[in-house]
Design a protein around this motif. Structure first.
Motif, mmCIF file in Angstrom:
data_model
loop_
_atom_site.group_PDB
_atom_site.id
_atom_site.type_symbol
_atom_site.label_atom_id
_atom_site.label_comp_id
_atom_site.label_asym_id
_atom_site.label_seq_id
_atom_site.Cartn_x
_atom_site.Cartn_y
_atom_site.Cartn_z
ATOM 1 N N PHE A 29 -61.159 37.479 -27.204
ATOM 2 C CA PHE A 29 -60.100 37.190 -28.187
ATOM 3 C C PHE A 29 -60.129 35.708 -28.553
ATOM 4 O O PHE A 29 -60.773 34.905 -27.888
ATOM 5 N N THR A 30 -59.413 35.396 -29.631
ATOM 6 C CA THR A 30 -59.210 34.013 -30.058
ATOM 7 C C THR A 30 -57.734 33.716 -29.931
ATOM 8 O O THR A 30 -56.906 34.564 -30.244
ATOM 9 N N THR A 31 -57.403 32.534 -29.468
ATOM 10 C CA THR A 31 -56.000 32.141 -29.392
ATOM 11 C C THR A 31 -55.896 30.686 -29.787
ATOM 12 O O THR A 31 -56.842 29.919 -29.608
ATOM 13 N N SER A 32 -54.758 30.340 -30.347
ATOM 14 C CA SER A 32 -54.585 28.973 -30.836
ATOM 15 C C SER A 32 -53.289 28.397 -30.309
ATOM 16 O O SER A 32 -52.249 29.044 -30.346
ATOM 17 N N PHE A 33 -53.376 27.167 -29.783
ATOM 18 C CA PHE A 33 -52.167 26.474 -29.314
ATOM 19 C C PHE A 33 -51.790 25.356 -30.273
ATOM 20 O O PHE A 33 -50.726 24.760 -30.165
ATOM 21 N N SER A 34 -52.671 25.073 -31.200
ATOM 22 C CA SER A 34 -52.497 24.088 -32.274
ATOM 23 C C SER A 34 -53.851 24.066 -32.987
ATOM 24 O O SER A 34 -54.830 24.550 -32.433
ATOM 25 N N PRO A 35 -53.913 23.494 -34.194
ATOM 26 C CA PRO A 35 -55.233 23.451 -34.858
ATOM 27 C C PRO A 35 -56.227 22.605 -34.058
ATOM 28 O O PRO A 35 -57.422 22.660 -34.303
#
Lengths: 502, 502
Positions: free
Chosen positions: B238-244
């Motif tokens: 999966f891909t996850t983002s905590f900020s750009p």
């Protein structure tokens, strides 16, 4: 409203609120752990902001009027059991302390801590104290404000000390540290005059993967539950807990320094065993928290030094170690190894110091922190103050700021008043270990055969399971029959190092 | 109060509140990422509780009256620029939607999701749908409640679809999927009658570490910024983002399956490039978020299929790949490799399906989800319903629940209405890629020489930087000059597979 509710219902509401606060704080701990282990470089700024937001939220939750009202009402109820009463009392203490902090101060402290930490990292890379100084100055200013926010008796430093070690004071520490200096100085003098032992073999190449596996094996041997924890790599080893079921340690590996990983691993393992031993059913409540930093440190030091640097410990492990690193160790006897790992020698880096000179490193930081808060010292020339102390106390000079005033992470984290707990930890450890030896017949033989189960059970039974139910002093009296007494450490030191350097 | 404040001040307050909400949600994302990558087994229960608490807090923040008041006031101001206006409009939409959810529902959904997820893990291990069914039943009940909470026109499924793809409806999907079935069936029939291509060489042993390094190299080649991201291992990529500035991907490695890691890596890389390309200055605001899941998926599919399964892509990479795995590939020509990785064959596992039969997997899930919400299907015998559909649509039978009804994580996460976005993503991808080919002369030659910079810039410029400013449809029209048209995908499929199976 609360007055009509049955105590059990009120206590449940209180528990739920405290657990939610713990959830937020533990989320912060996860973000902090990630920051030290896996965070990509560019992610630091947003991460700092995220931590500040969570810190503000936790503060709001722990200062909410509704929680205060419930605590007040619960204090008036007669039908709480002892643990419940303690949870309520200590929570109210914490609540009142939190109420003292303005939200703006909490946010500013969180932001400054983040900026200060990153400045410290940068300054270390550049080997430049000047890069760190402006943020350290700001931090010291905030810590001074904090002493006024918290209030104190006697020295302002007492306000900060008590955050880590309830009941500690400069009066107590001045007395202890004077005694330490007085007692250890002649011992160190005697050691200096003996032929120095060799530890060069600890600085041959110890392959990274093999060190990693050794560390994991040691942790498992100690009884650390890998199903409720894990080890990762970070620049500075630490233990962190997200719940009693998720207690993580980190380590670092230096291929040219066998000791670096090994004893930091055992040290963090000691911390982690304490956290894993806290009662899970008290999650979020004071009785589910560590008694104090001094007691926490007693657990890491007991495992690191009283166990992990003992001859008995290596009687069991050394044969295997020789097989793992035959090129380095095949010609080194157990006795040589034991002496090498216990070499006493003044040095520059606290975390690499031996068990005796270690306390001089702590005393230096203690004096500097007191001075900064009093205003006797300024951050402006702190690198020079640092070097003067190292000359005076340890007769060594740091060739660089990174090995000197920039060596510790603590000030960048705003952890003033923390260092003394390291020494207190060693002293508690010596006293606890003496009690364990008395109460557990055959303990040394067990250690010499790699069996730590009884020792761990004893620590669980006598220390871990109580959480914050007892203060450090109460706990010490309960476990050992008397208050903290530095003589236990001294006797341990004289027996051990007297034999090594006889 | 708000009416007197200048717009810029009001907008700043709004921004700060939205960013604080994003901070909490991103903290949840960190905890979620950790749960899939590093969480020790026993830590799961407390972690679930921590996620529930944060989810409740985020919900409270995004339903606070103060935020609603600011939004209302900002809507009345004429001096917002276009981006600001869009941020306010979309936030108000989200706010009103959040307001519909009772806090108790949010907490129950979070708890159920956690329980359902762990039941799914257990059920998969035990290969027993029966172990999962009670929690899935509870989840379906909650999702039905959710359709009523959200409200809908036409089919209740529309309420859930719109959570992922604003503007989508069963009417639209029924039409598209009918067309897909009608168009792909004869193509598949033609392929079936051609001599089958060989892909056995993809299932020799591909050494773990070499696969890992290949994955990292591919991500870097694509332009994924490793300083603002990282890759780890998880059971399901999966891909996850905590900020750009902190966008992470995960992968899994199967030594007996070269394709498993390779294309999941490129796929997640495509998602991650989108997240890294969102405007950092819009952090926490709608214009800093992805347009929709369909658009998100268009980015992963475009890289995975239109680029990563093209002949041009492997013209550049194949020589090096042969050198890395000489035993497996030295006797396989580029043409054989290209055909092997594009083998079309009905199969059991969606994530391993080829580009054509893939959409039948999606359609099956779509029909099942609609049926569950309508009440046509019950969770009780869903394993049988599943198998009937696979027989009918793909002429295959799952030998076990793990390879059948338990194969996807989505339902355990409560993600109903999510699957159709996978197909929409492929269709958008085909249309976007056709536009890119038209607007970027020499694109195929660039890909054939490992140069993706111009393609990435084009995606950044035309898609990524807008965030949610445009809806999927608006964006599609802006980028390609017309609304979503399945014919682009069909033409791509006929060209590509017509040539492979000519």
């Amino acid at each position: 409203m609360n007055t009509r509710k049955p105590t059990s219902e009120l206590y449940s509401t209180f528990t739920a609120k405290m657990q939610a606060i713990a959830d937020v704080r533990n989320a912060m701990a996860v973000l902090g752990w990630d920051q030290e282990t896996y965070l990509p470089e560019k992610g630091a700024a947003f991460r700092g902001q995220q931590l500040t937001t969570l810190s503000t939220i936790a503060h709001e939750m722990f200062t909410a009027t509704e929680l205060g009202d419930i605590l007040q009402e619960l204090r008036s109820r007669g039908d709480l059991n002892a643990t419940q009463r303690k949870n309520v009392e200590l929570s109210q203490e914490d609540y009142e302390k939190n109420k003292k902090y303005p939200a703006s101060f909490v946010a500013e402290m969180s932001q400054t801590t983040n900026a200060c930490y990153h400045a410290w990292i940068k300054a270390r890379k550049a080997n430049s104290y000047a890069e760190f100084e402006p943020l350290l100055a700001k931090m010291v200013l905030l810590k001074k404000q904090e002493t006024n926010i918290l209030g104190f008796e006697g020295h302002p430093y007492n306000a900060l000390l008590n955050e880590y070690e309830k009941g500690a004071s400069t009066t107590m520490l001045d007395t202890i540290f004077d005694a330490v200096k007085t007692a250890l100085t002649p011992l160190l003098r005697r050691i200096e005059q003996r032929p120095q032992v060799n530890k060069d073999f600890l600085h041959l190449r110890y392959e990274r993967n093999k060190q990693w596996e050794l560390g994991i094996a040691l942790l498992k041997d100690m009884g650390y539950d890998m199903g409720a924890g894990r080890q990762d790599i970070s620049e500075h080893p630490f233990t962190t807990s997200f719940s009693p079921q998720d207690v993580r340690v980190t380590t670092r590996i230096d291929e040219q320094d066998f000791g670096n990983m090994t004893w930091s691993c055992i040290h963090e393992g000691g911390h982690a065993l304490y956290e894993q031993g806290l009662p899970a059913e008290e999650y979020g409540l004071p009785c589910g928290e560590a008694a104090s930093l001094g007691i926490h440190e007693s657990q890491s030091r007991l495992w690191e030094n009283n166990v992990g640097r003992s001859k008995a410990f290596w009687q069991h492990h050394y044969g295997k170690l020789q097989q793992t690193f035959p090129d380095n160790l095949q010609n080194i006897s157990l006795d040589q190894f034991y002496k090498g790992i216990n070499l006493v020698q003044p040095s520059l880096i606290r975390t690499e110091a031996d068990e005796l000179t270690y306390h001089f490193h702590v005393m230096i930081r203690y004096e500097i922190e007191k001075g900064l808060l009093e205003g006797t010292y300024s951050t402006k020339d702190l690198d020079q103050v640092w070097n003067r102390y190292y000359q005076e106390y340890l007769h060594v000079s740091a060739p660089s700021a990174t090995q000197g005033v920039l060596q510790d992470i603590h000030w960048s984290h705003g952890s003033f008043g923390y260092f003394p707990t390291y020494s207190l930890g060693s002293f508690y450890a010596a006293q606890f270990f003496a009690a364990a030896q008395q109460q557990l017949p055959g303990l040394t033989e067990q250690i010499a055969t790699g069996q730590y189960g009884k020792l761990l059970s004893w620590l669980r039974e006598n220390i871990h399971r109580y959480g914050r139910f007892y203060t450090s002093n109460e706990l010490c009296e309960k476990v050992t029959g008397q208050p903290l007494d530095f003589q236990y450490f001294l006797k341990y030191a004289e027996d051990k190092f007297g034999e090594i350097y006889m």
